[in-house]
Write an enzyme that holds these catalytic residues in place. Structure first.
Site, PDB file in Angstrom:
ATOM      1  CG  ASN A   1      18.008  -6.185  16.520  1.00 38.54           C
ATOM      2  OD1 ASN A   1      17.826  -7.183  17.230  1.00 38.54           O
ATOM      3  ND2 ASN A   1      17.563  -4.994  16.866  1.00 38.54           N
TER       4      ASN A   1
ATOM      5  CB  SER B   1      10.049  -9.814  15.497  1.00 39.17           C
ATOM      6  OG  SER B   1      10.971  -9.113  16.298  1.00 39.17           O
TER       7      SER B   1
ATOM      8  CG  ASN C   1      -0.299   0.107   2.530  1.00 35.60           C
ATOM      9  OD1 ASN C   1       0.929   0.206   2.631  1.00 35.60           O
ATOM     10  ND2 ASN C   1      -1.090   0.075   3.597  1.00 35.60           N
TER      11      ASN C   1
ATOM     12  CB  ILE D   1      -2.601  -7.098   3.619  1.00 31.80           C
ATOM     13  CG1 ILE D   1      -2.412  -6.334   4.941  1.00 31.80           C
ATOM     14  CG2 ILE D   1      -1.313  -7.193   2.830  1.00 31.80           C
ATOM     15  CD1 ILE D   1      -1.455  -7.011   5.908  1.00 31.80           C
TER      16      ILE D   1
ATOM     17  CE1 TYR E   1      -3.016  -7.157  19.098  1.00 25.63           C
ATOM     18  CE2 TYR E   1      -1.730  -5.352  18.205  1.00 25.63           C
ATOM     19  CZ  TYR E   1      -2.830  -5.803  18.903  1.00 25.63           C
ATOM     20  OH  TYR E   1      -3.735  -4.909  19.402  1.00 25.63           O
TER      21      TYR E   1
ATOM     22  CB  VAL F   1      19.806   0.809  16.646  1.00 25.18           C
ATOM     23  CG1 VAL F   1      20.434  -0.514  16.251  1.00 25.18           C
ATOM     24  CG2 VAL F   1      20.826   1.684  17.353  1.00 25.18           C
TER      25      VAL F   1
ATOM     26  NE  ARG G   1      15.227   3.660  24.277  1.00 24.17           N
ATOM     27  CZ  ARG G   1      15.238   3.626  22.944  1.00 24.17           C
ATOM     28  NH1 ARG G   1      14.616   4.570  22.266  1.00 24.17           N
ATOM     29  NH2 ARG G   1      15.852   2.660  22.307  1.00 24.17           N
TER      30      ARG G   1
END
Length: 309
Positions: free
Chosen positions: A172, A117, A33, A53, A145, A186, A267
């Site tokens: 990564n 992932s 898209n 999709i 998810y 990164v 973080r």
């Protein structure tokens, strides 16, 4: 073999298209898209269908083309966006996946390759021995998810749909044409800061590690996966831990006069150590990542500067 690549105009997709385009055994159609992908990432002469999709209009494409395989790379990968817009994130990553799968079932696609992932592993004490059945940790909503998608493939696709499936868990990924956000971004973020002469901010002491795998090696793994029968889950990784400080050392060699580093507080929610076993990648696909980090960073940085981002 006729292949549909969803999200093919994106970062990883562009490397896969480049590889498949050089092999006359494959006829490739790209579905994207263009929300984060680019037309120029699609090789000249390769068909690009601009559609979402989630859209019902993709059924006409499946009906007409009679695909042998689908490589599903289309996804919403930005963690902050997934937290702020969970409904849309769910629509893209779940409803979109189900829509693609349903068309695969209806029009008898033989093989589906799915991009997952390494983030599903979270922080794990056995960082260098992370295999496929270890405990999955939930650090943010997008990983929920991802896990649901894996479950959909495991039970629904194989048992009910009878489709061969390979779920790839990418470490990564970095390389030319990478965007400045998303998981594993990164390297491209550092490229951007260095290219404009700004200081690089490292959150924590820089000793946090990642498994950086070059996009061209990821593309080689995906291509090899097209021949797999049955159901497989495979890490695509180098199996090497690389600290952020070591990554900066590689950047220092290509942009030494611009490298300024600042350290900030860690973080919350960040994974501290990450490296994945690639034993199944070697065993099942006979693929071993070839790109060395120093060379890969050079290629990535020079490409970034050349494109003038």
């Amino acid at each position: 073999m006729k292949i549909l690549v969803t999200g093919g105009a994106g970062f990883i997709g562009s490397h896969l298209l480049e590889l498949l385009n050089s092999d006359k055994n494959y006829e490739v159609v790209v579905l994207d898209n263009l929300s984060s992908g680019f037309r120029e990432n699609v090789p000249q002469g390769m068909r690009l269908v601009v559609a979402d999709i989630r859209s019902q209009e993709i059924e006409a494409l499946f009906q007409k083309e009679n695909f042998d395989a689908v490589v599903h790379l289309a996804a919403q990968t930005m963690v902050p966006y997934s937290i702020e817009h969970p409904d849309e994130d769910c629509e893209i990553n779940l409803a979109g996946l189900i829509n693609v799968l349903e068309n695969c079932r209806k029009y008898k696609v033989k093989t589906v390759l799915f991009a997952s992932s390494a983030a599903v592993y979270g922080n794990n004490e056995n960082v260098l021995r992370i295999l496929l059945l270890m405990h999955i940790q939930l650090l943010n909503i997008i990983r929920v998810y991802i896990i649901i998608c894996i479950l959909l493939f495991s039970f629904n696709t194989i048992i009910l749909l009878g489709i061969y499936v390979v779920v790839f868990r990418f470490a990564n990924v970095y390389g030319e044409r990478q965007g400045e956000g998303g998981e594993g971004g990164v390297v491209s973020i550092f490229c951007k800061l260095l290219a404009v002469g700004k200081a690089v901010t490292v959150y924590g002491n820089g000793e946090q590690t990642r498994d950086f795998v070059y996009a061209g090696d990821v593309a080689a793994a995906i291509k090899a996966g097209l021949a797999v029968k049955g159901y497989q889950t495979i890490n695509v990784s180098t199996e090497h831990e690389t600290s952020v400080n070591k990554l900066l050392g590689a950047f220092a060699e290509v942009a030494a006069d611009k490298l300024e580093v600042r350290y900030a507080e860690t973080r919350q929610g960040d994974i501290f150590r990450s490296a994945l076993s690639n034993a199944r990648l070697k065993e099942i696909l006979a693929v071993t990542p070839q790109m060395q980090l120093k060379e890969g960073i050079q290629k990535t940085y020079h490409d970034y500067v050349k494109r003038g981002k």
